[in-house]
Design a protein around this motif. Structure first.
Motif, short mmCIF file in Angstrom:
data_model
loop_
_atom_site.label_atom_id
_atom_site.label_comp_id
_atom_site.label_asym_id
_atom_site.label_seq_id
_atom_site.Cartn_x
_atom_site.Cartn_y
_atom_site.Cartn_z
N PHE A 127 -2.32 1.49 -15.09
CA PHE A 127 -2.84 3.17 -14.75
C PHE A 127 -4.26 3.36 -15.21
CE2 PHE A 127 1.77 3.67 -13.99
CZ PHE A 127 1.57 5.02 -13.37
N HIS A 128 -4.50 3.07 -16.54
CA HIS A 128 -5.94 3.23 -16.98
C HIS A 128 -6.98 2.95 -16.15
CE1 HIS A 128 -8.85 3.89 -20.08
NE2 HIS A 128 -9.08 2.80 -20.08
N ARG A 129 -7.02 1.50 -15.74
CA ARG A 129 -7.95 0.69 -14.91
C ARG A 129 -8.21 1.59 -13.58
NH1 ARG A 129 -7.74 -5.59 -16.86
NH2 ARG A 129 -7.53 -4.91 -19.19
N HIS A 130 -6.84 1.96 -13.14
CA HIS A 130 -7.10 2.33 -11.84
C HIS A 130 -7.61 3.71 -11.84
CE1 HIS A 130 -5.77 2.68 -7.47
NE2 HIS A 130 -5.01 3.64 -7.62
N MET A 131 -7.24 4.47 -13.02
CA MET A 131 -7.80 5.98 -12.94
C MET A 131 -9.30 5.76 -13.13
SD MET A 131 -7.17 8.65 -16.12
CE MET A 131 -7.56 7.50 -17.47
N LYS A 132 -9.98 4.89 -13.99
CA LYS A 132 -11.44 4.67 -14.21
C LYS A 132 -12.00 4.17 -12.94
CE LYS A 132 -11.36 5.79 -18.64
NZ LYS A 132 -12.10 7.27 -18.78
N ALA A 133 -11.33 3.19 -12.11
CA ALA A 133 -11.95 2.82 -10.85
C ALA A 133 -11.14 2.96 -9.76
CB ALA A 133 -12.57 1.47 -11.17
N PRO A 134 -10.80 3.92 -9.30
CA PRO A 134 -9.80 4.03 -8.21
C PRO A 134 -10.34 3.42 -6.83
CG PRO A 134 -10.89 6.35 -8.35
CD PRO A 134 -11.27 5.32 -9.51
N GLY A 135 -11.69 3.33 -6.82
CA GLY A 135 -12.03 2.42 -5.66
C GLY A 135 -11.75 0.94 -5.44
N ARG A 136 -11.30 0.50 -6.50
CA ARG A 136 -10.60 -0.83 -6.46
C ARG A 136 -9.64 -1.04 -5.60
NH1 ARG A 136 -8.97 -4.54 -11.77
NH2 ARG A 136 -7.91 -6.06 -10.53
N ALA A 137 -8.70 0.02 -5.50
CA ALA A 137 -7.48 -0.10 -4.58
C ALA A 137 -7.13 1.36 -4.20
CB ALA A 137 -6.20 -0.73 -5.28
N PRO A 138 -7.97 1.91 -3.37
CA PRO A 138 -8.00 3.26 -2.92
C PRO A 138 -6.69 3.81 -2.26
CG PRO A 138 -9.59 2.18 -1.23
CD PRO A 138 -9.19 1.10 -2.57
N HIS A 139 -5.95 2.77 -1.59
CA HIS A 139 -4.65 3.10 -0.98
C HIS A 139 -3.43 3.20 -1.86
CE1 HIS A 139 -4.87 -1.34 -1.56
NE2 HIS A 139 -3.40 -1.20 -1.54
N LEU A 140 -3.75 2.80 -3.21
CA LEU A 140 -2.62 2.59 -4.47
C LEU A 140 -2.36 3.77 -4.90
CD1 LEU A 140 -0.73 0.87 -5.85
CD2 LEU A 140 -2.37 -0.06 -7.36
N HIS A 141 -1.28 4.46 -4.80
CA HIS A 141 -0.99 5.74 -5.22
C HIS A 141 0.09 5.43 -6.61
CE1 HIS A 141 0.49 10.22 -5.02
NE2 HIS A 141 -0.15 9.96 -6.15
N LEU A 142 -0.40 5.22 -7.85
CA LEU A 142 0.53 4.95 -9.03
C LEU A 142 0.78 6.38 -9.27
CD1 LEU A 142 -1.54 2.44 -10.91
CD2 LEU A 142 0.44 1.97 -9.62
N ARG A 143 2.14 6.77 -9.50
CA ARG A 143 2.32 8.38 -9.83
C ARG A 143 3.24 8.21 -11.32
NH1 ARG A 143 5.34 11.95 -5.54
NH2 ARG A 143 3.02 11.81 -4.73
N TYR A 144 4.12 7.28 -11.38
CA TYR A 144 4.94 7.40 -12.50
C TYR A 144 4.99 5.77 -13.37
CZ TYR A 144 6.60 11.47 -10.12
OH TYR A 144 6.92 12.44 -9.17
N GLY A 145 5.23 5.96 -14.62
CA GLY A 145 5.69 4.86 -15.49
C GLY A 145 6.70 4.97 -16.36
N PHE A 146 7.47 3.95 -15.89
CA PHE A 146 8.80 4.15 -16.75
C PHE A 146 8.79 2.86 -17.81
CE2 PHE A 146 11.91 5.47 -12.91
CZ PHE A 146 11.14 6.56 -13.11
N LEU A 147 8.81 2.92 -19.00
CA LEU A 147 8.22 2.10 -19.95
C LEU A 147 9.45 1.95 -21.09
CD1 LEU A 147 4.87 3.75 -21.05
CD2 LEU A 147 5.49 2.19 -19.09
N LEU A 148 10.12 0.65 -20.81
CA LEU A 148 11.18 0.32 -21.69
C LEU A 148 10.92 -0.36 -22.84
CD1 LEU A 148 13.40 -0.74 -18.55
CD2 LEU A 148 12.83 1.48 -19.53
N PHE A 149 11.41 -0.10 -24.08
CA PHE A 149 10.91 -0.71 -25.39
C PHE A 149 9.33 -0.81 -25.49
CE2 PHE A 149 15.40 -1.31 -24.42
CZ PHE A 149 16.16 -1.09 -25.59
N PRO A 150 8.62 0.02 -25.16
CA PRO A 150 7.37 -0.14 -24.99
C PRO A 150 6.60 -0.58 -26.32
CG PRO A 150 7.78 2.03 -25.08
CD PRO A 150 8.87 1.46 -25.44
N THR A 151 5.77 -1.56 -26.41
CA THR A 151 4.82 -2.18 -27.39
C THR A 151 3.56 -1.76 -27.05
OG1 THR A 151 4.83 -4.21 -26.24
CG2 THR A 151 6.61 -4.04 -27.97
N LEU A 152 3.33 -0.68 -27.26
CA LEU A 152 1.89 0.15 -26.85
C LEU A 152 0.78 0.00 -27.98
CD1 LEU A 152 3.35 3.14 -25.04
CD2 LEU A 152 2.50 0.73 -24.04
#
Length: 336
Positions: A127-152
């Motif tokens: 998500f972060h890399r796509h937000m910073k450089a959306p031109g890498r994959a302009p067709h990709l619409h990342l909308r939600y993240g489901f994080l299970l037992f996240p090690t962040l």
């Protein structure tokens, strides 16, 4: 063992959107661990009244299948965490709606990244890399993240992380020798014996016991898991994302949370204080207009939920509730 799971929706007529739920494994990165969980989720979705057709896809992390690479050795090292992030990002961006019409395949209307354990970190970083450089994959619409037992954050200060860090201090060459020692020890046991031990002694399901034994006896799987795990300890420390990443998701009918987090009440790979600090940051962000769903399990749902039948069902029902929410249904989960 198989390297990917593809569970397409059979409800495509009359829906408004076509979305992909892309699952990112934890470590060890074998998608077959999650077959029962994802199949349960597919079944729940098929009985729901939703306005979106949700395909479900998941694959092994890189290096965990002996067939996807040349044998590891000098000049051909296993994938580290950054390599996994880049590889999975490219794979997500390559996914298309599979159609039979003359127009050919097309991009999904939106994508839900769902990750378990370090797969949650990989998902957020994509998500972060796509937000910073959306031109890498302009067709990709990342909308939600489901994080299970996240090690962040601060994985090295979790109960299991502190034990691994202590072992590294005693044996600085752990990455180079641990997989060799493991292979020597495991060579004593036939694969069927390992299946019995994991199933009976550790309480894994028959499926996940077989997956575990296959991984332990594979050529490079243990080495890849150790290398990735040590890379996680080096990388997953202080939170590295700004508040703009956690902003609400814009959709028809109003804004909703972008990220949905499920924590275990006690998790040997997540330090309680690190979890509580992250939840507090999300709460404070909520007071400034952000919105994140956070659930802390009331029962004893294990970090390795995918190895238990009951936990597979519980997590499938929880994720199903999130999907109903993003699809326009109400939810009773607490906002942070």
């Amino acid at each position: 063992m198989y390297a990917e799971i593809w569970l397409p929706s059979d409800t495509v007529k009359g829906v408004k959107r076509h979305a992909l739920v892309y699952f990112v494994c934890g470590n060890p990165g074998l998608i077959e661990y999650y077959a029962d969980f994802l199949t349960n989720l597919r079944g729940l979705l098929q009985t729901s009244e939703v306005e979106t057709a949700y395909d479900i896809y998941g694959r092994n992390l890189l290096g965990f299948s002996d067939d996807d690479h040349e044998p590891f050795g000098e000049g051909n090292e296993p994938w580290d965490l950054d390599g996994q992030i880049e590889g999975i990002y490219d794979d997500v961006a390559a996914k298309r709606v599979r159609t039979d019409d003359e127009a050919g395949d097309r991009p999904y209307d939106f994508v839900v990244l769902m990750g378990h354990s370090v797969g949650s970190y990989i998902s957020v970083e994509i998500f972060h890399r796509h937000m910073k450089a959306p031109g890498r994959a302009p067709h990709l619409h990342l909308r939600y993240g489901f994080l299970l037992f996240p090690t962040l954050t601060h994985i090295g200060q979790s109960p299991s992380g502190t034990r691994v860090e202590a072992a590294r201090r005693v044996l600085p060459m752990l990455d180079n020798v641990a997989h060799v020692a493991a292979r020597l020890i495991l060579s004593v046991f036939p694969q069927r014996t390992l299946v019995w031990i994991v199933h009976r002694a550790m309480g894994f399901t028959a499926r996940t016991a077989s997956v575990t034994a296959g991984w332990l006896k594979s050529r490079d799987g243990v080495r890849q898991a150790i290398h990735l795990g040590l890379s996680e300890l080096e990388t997953i420390r202080e939170e590295r994302w700004g508040e703009e990443l956690w902003e609400v998701a814009k959709q028809e009918g109003g804004d909703t949370a972008k990220f949905f987090l499920f924590y275990g009440r006690e998790d040997h790979w997540v330090a309680d204080w690190a979890r509580d600090e992250l939840i507090e940051r999300r709460r404070e962000h909520g007071e400034r207009g952000g919105r994140t769903r956070v659930v802390v399990a009331e029962g004893d749902v294990p970090h390795a939920f995918c190895t238990k039948d009951a936990s597979n069902w519980e997590m499938a029902r929880n994720v199903h509730g999130w999907i109903k929410e993003i699809d326009g249904s109400s939810s009773e989960q607490e906002k942070c």
